[in-house]
Scaffold this motif. Sequence first.
Motif, PDB file in Angstrom:
ATOM      1  N   ASN A 133      -2.862  13.284  15.536  1.00  0.00           N
ATOM      2  CA  ASN A 133      -1.510  13.858  15.604  1.00  0.00           C
ATOM      3  C   ASN A 133      -0.460  12.895  15.039  1.00  0.00           C
ATOM      4  OD1 ASN A 133      -1.269  16.067  18.515  1.00  0.00           O
ATOM      5  ND2 ASN A 133      -2.745  15.995  16.866  1.00  0.00           N
ATOM      6  N   THR A 134      -0.509  11.652  15.483  1.00  0.00           N
ATOM      7  CA  THR A 134       0.523  10.697  15.029  1.00  0.00           C
ATOM      8  C   THR A 134       0.366  10.407  13.540  1.00  0.00           C
ATOM      9  OG1 THR A 134      -0.878   8.891  15.784  1.00  0.00           O
ATOM     10  CG2 THR A 134       0.904   9.533  17.227  1.00  0.00           C
ATOM     11  N   MET A 135      -0.881  10.359  13.056  1.00  0.00           N
ATOM     12  CA  MET A 135      -1.115  10.107  11.627  1.00  0.00           C
ATOM     13  C   MET A 135      -0.450  11.200  10.783  1.00  0.00           C
ATOM     14  SD  MET A 135      -4.849   9.854   9.835  1.00  0.00           S
ATOM     15  CE  MET A 135      -5.301  11.545  10.183  1.00  0.00           C
ATOM     16  N   ASN A 136      -0.680  12.467  11.154  1.00  0.00           N
ATOM     17  CA  ASN A 136      -0.090  13.578  10.405  1.00  0.00           C
ATOM     18  C   ASN A 136       1.434  13.541  10.457  1.00  0.00           C
ATOM     19  OD1 ASN A 136      -2.614  14.500   9.754  1.00  0.00           O
ATOM     20  ND2 ASN A 136      -2.756  15.916  11.485  1.00  0.00           N
ATOM     21  N   GLN A 137       1.973  13.200  11.635  1.00  0.00           N
ATOM     22  CA  GLN A 137       3.426  13.165  11.783  1.00  0.00           C
ATOM     23  C   GLN A 137       4.047  12.028  10.967  1.00  0.00           C
ATOM     24  OE1 GLN A 137       5.299  15.573  13.939  1.00  0.00           O
ATOM     25  NE2 GLN A 137       6.631  14.798  12.313  1.00  0.00           N
ATOM     26  N   LEU A 138       3.369  10.879  10.934  1.00  0.00           N
ATOM     27  CA  LEU A 138       3.891   9.748  10.150  1.00  0.00           C
ATOM     28  C   LEU A 138       3.911  10.080   8.656  1.00  0.00           C
ATOM     29  CD1 LEU A 138       2.149   6.761  11.988  1.00  0.00           C
ATOM     30  CD2 LEU A 138       4.615   7.065  11.773  1.00  0.00           C
ATOM     31  N   PHE A 139       2.831  10.695   8.168  1.00  0.00           N
ATOM     32  CA  PHE A 139       2.784  11.111   6.757  1.00  0.00           C
ATOM     33  C   PHE A 139       3.956  12.040   6.446  1.00  0.00           C
ATOM     34  CE2 PHE A 139      -1.912  10.166   6.260  1.00  0.00           C
ATOM     35  CZ  PHE A 139      -1.747   9.321   5.169  1.00  0.00           C
ATOM     36  N   SER A 140       4.114  13.054   7.300  1.00  0.00           N
ATOM     37  CA  SER A 140       5.138  14.075   7.087  1.00  0.00           C
ATOM     38  C   SER A 140       6.545  13.465   7.115  1.00  0.00           C
ATOM     39  CB  SER A 140       4.997  15.146   8.171  1.00  0.00           C
ATOM     40  OG  SER A 140       6.126  15.955   8.229  1.00  0.00           O
ATOM     41  N   ALA A 141       6.799  12.612   8.120  1.00  0.00           N
ATOM     42  CA  ALA A 141       8.136  12.025   8.278  1.00  0.00           C
ATOM     43  C   ALA A 141       8.451  11.067   7.122  1.00  0.00           C
ATOM     44  CB  ALA A 141       8.229  11.296   9.614  1.00  0.00           C
ATOM     45  N   TYR A 142       7.451  10.302   6.679  1.00  0.00           N
ATOM     46  CA  TYR A 142       7.673   9.353   5.580  1.00  0.00           C
ATOM     47  C   TYR A 142       7.963  10.106   4.273  1.00  0.00           C
ATOM     48  CZ  TYR A 142       6.799   5.469   2.324  1.00  0.00           C
ATOM     49  OH  TYR A 142       6.914   4.527   1.327  1.00  0.00           O
ATOM     50  N   ALA A 143       7.206  11.185   4.046  1.00  0.00           N
ATOM     51  CA  ALA A 143       7.427  11.987   2.829  1.00  0.00           C
ATOM     52  C   ALA A 143       8.852  12.564   2.832  1.00  0.00           C
ATOM     53  CB  ALA A 143       6.398  13.103   2.740  1.00  0.00           C
TER      54      ALA A 143
ATOM     55  N   ILE B 285       0.855  -1.201   0.000  1.00  0.00           N
ATOM     56  CA  ILE B 285       0.000   0.000   0.000  1.00  0.00           C
ATOM     57  C   ILE B 285       0.885   1.244   0.000  1.00  0.00           C
ATOM     58  CG2 ILE B 285      -1.686   1.326   1.347  1.00  0.00           C
ATOM     59  CD1 ILE B 285      -2.762  -1.364   2.394  1.00  0.00           C
ATOM     60  N   ASP B 286       0.690   2.087  -1.000  1.00  0.00           N
ATOM     61  CA  ASP B 286       1.457   3.333  -1.096  1.00  0.00           C
ATOM     62  C   ASP B 286       0.674   4.409  -0.342  1.00  0.00           C
ATOM     63  OD1 ASP B 286       3.145   5.337  -1.765  1.00  0.00           O
ATOM     64  OD2 ASP B 286       3.062   5.047  -3.928  1.00  0.00           O
ATOM     65  N   VAL B 287       1.122   4.712   0.884  1.00  0.00           N
ATOM     66  CA  VAL B 287       0.277   5.533   1.765  1.00  0.00           C
ATOM     67  C   VAL B 287       0.215   7.005   1.350  1.00  0.00           C
ATOM     68  CG1 VAL B 287       0.557   4.011   3.749  1.00  0.00           C
ATOM     69  CG2 VAL B 287       2.121   5.919   3.462  1.00  0.00           C
ATOM     70  N   LEU B 288       1.246   7.513   0.658  1.00  0.00           N
ATOM     71  CA  LEU B 288       1.249   8.957   0.366  1.00  0.00           C
ATOM     72  C   LEU B 288       0.155   9.369  -0.636  1.00  0.00           C
ATOM     73  CD1 LEU B 288       5.063   9.796   0.441  1.00  0.00           C
ATOM     74  CD2 LEU B 288       3.362  10.181   2.213  1.00  0.00           C
ATOM     75  N   PRO B 289       0.005   8.692  -1.788  1.00  0.00           N
ATOM     76  CA  PRO B 289      -1.100   9.095  -2.669  1.00  0.00           C
ATOM     77  C   PRO B 289      -2.449   8.518  -2.249  1.00  0.00           C
ATOM     78  CG  PRO B 289       0.166   7.372  -3.724  1.00  0.00           C
ATOM     79  CD  PRO B 289       0.853   7.679  -2.416  1.00  0.00           C
ATOM     80  N   SER B 290      -2.458   7.581  -1.293  1.00  0.00           N
ATOM     81  CA  SER B 290      -3.738   7.036  -0.809  1.00  0.00           C
ATOM     82  C   SER B 290      -4.423   8.094   0.055  1.00  0.00           C
ATOM     83  CB  SER B 290      -3.514   5.768   0.015  1.00  0.00           C
ATOM     84  OG  SER B 290      -2.956   4.755  -0.786  1.00  0.00           O
ATOM     85  N   LEU B 291      -5.738   7.971   0.145  1.00  0.00           N
ATOM     86  CA  LEU B 291      -6.497   9.005   0.860  1.00  0.00           C
ATOM     87  C   LEU B 291      -7.840   8.454   1.289  1.00  0.00           C
ATOM     88  CD1 LEU B 291      -7.148  12.074   1.513  1.00  0.00           C
ATOM     89  CD2 LEU B 291      -8.061  12.206  -0.800  1.00  0.00           C
TER      90      LEU B 291
END
Length: 457
Positions: free
Chosen positions: A367-377, A342-348
């Motif tokens: 909070n953790t969801m937003n931080q994980l997206f940001s850190a992975y990107a 699963i490619d989480v960045l373009p998924s929504l």
Amino acid sequence: MPKEYRTIEEVAGPLMIVRNVEDVHYNDLGEIELVNGEIRRCKVLEINGTDAVVQLFESASGINLSNSKVRFLGRSMELGVSQDMLSRVFDGLGRPIDNGPDILPEKRLDINGLPMNPTARNYPQEFIQTGVSAIDGLNTLVRGQKLPIFSASGLPHAQLAAQIARQAKVGSANEQFAVVFAAMGITFEESNYFIDSFKETGAIDRTVMFVNLANDPAVERIATPRMALTAAEYLAFDMGMHVLVIMTDITNYADALREVSAARKEVPGRRGYPGYMYTDLATLYERAGRQKGKDGSITLIPILTMPEDDKTHPIPDLTGYITEGQIILSRELYRKGITPPIDVLPSLSRLKDKGIGQGKTRADHANTMNQLFSAYARGKEAKELMVILGEAALTDVDKLYAKFADAFEKEYVSQGYNTNRDIEETLNLGWKLLSILPRSELKRIKDEYLDMYYGKF
């Protein structure tokens, strides 16, 4: 007694023209009686004056134009429904194929359903746990939502579909939950894989399956998702159950639509698909949701393989307009051995904010969801720079982000098809990975949550 006609004019592929009909309507079911007494089913596609264009559900071989009789039954296609459907396997036209007895229906429902009044809809807002971290933690599925999975040929969407069907559950134990699984145009091996997978884990007990094989008629493929949604509506709105409908593969369904459209010599739209495909897909997808005053709900996960991995192809394109987000599978992650890829960045998931937080998942989830997206990107960017400029060009913090991105893919996304993680496990794993980064980098998380969870796992 329905009137019989011996006025079959022509048979062309899956279509037949019957002349001089009276009081016959669009979508009416019909029966063709052959000379040897065999009965085949058909459906009215078009009425032109006294001529009816009829679509055959079985093959046209053996239909003798002068000796065969046609009867129109004055009703559209129906499915006999009852709670006994759970744990049963049906073909695309609702006939049992698991060697069990016929269903004794409590009622018969038109498979085209009734459109849900928009004002009678309740907003989707309760969490559904799939046990898959990349969905639960980052693209959360909400009760009553339509969340498609965009795959590509050769990617393991069948395994992911089976995993979600086996593992999915709603938050509270006293609510009834069921899965309706509709497979269209799949191979015999895939069909056996799904049935065996559900039987092994006992998930079959709460599942209704509709299976349309690749060698079944295209017309049956068009009926299959409607059969499944009719069963789901009965379980959800009559029986008060929360129903997850998984449909695979919508691309096979759309191809069947194109085949029948071409046989009718309709003017083709984009890539040869009929111009009304958007409307047709909407009549399926919009049957999901929650109704005011009703306990049950229908949540829909349609799975489609994007031809040539093309997101702009009409099928994913139109599906994206009608549904609330998408989960995208990536060929690149699949090659790396990440399962599910699963490619989480373009998924929504457009409704994820409604289904998470205090009382639903956990207060720190957003909070953790937003931080994980940001850190992975940022980690992916650091890895790309490393390829171009070499590791020496990266700062120490960038190296940590690159390390985080690798760990995130290997531990968080890649969990295999037999691991069922509850939401607590998924959130704790997120914190464990975020602890790779210095606390000063976690700017999207409130201090109170950092004090509570940072470095604790």
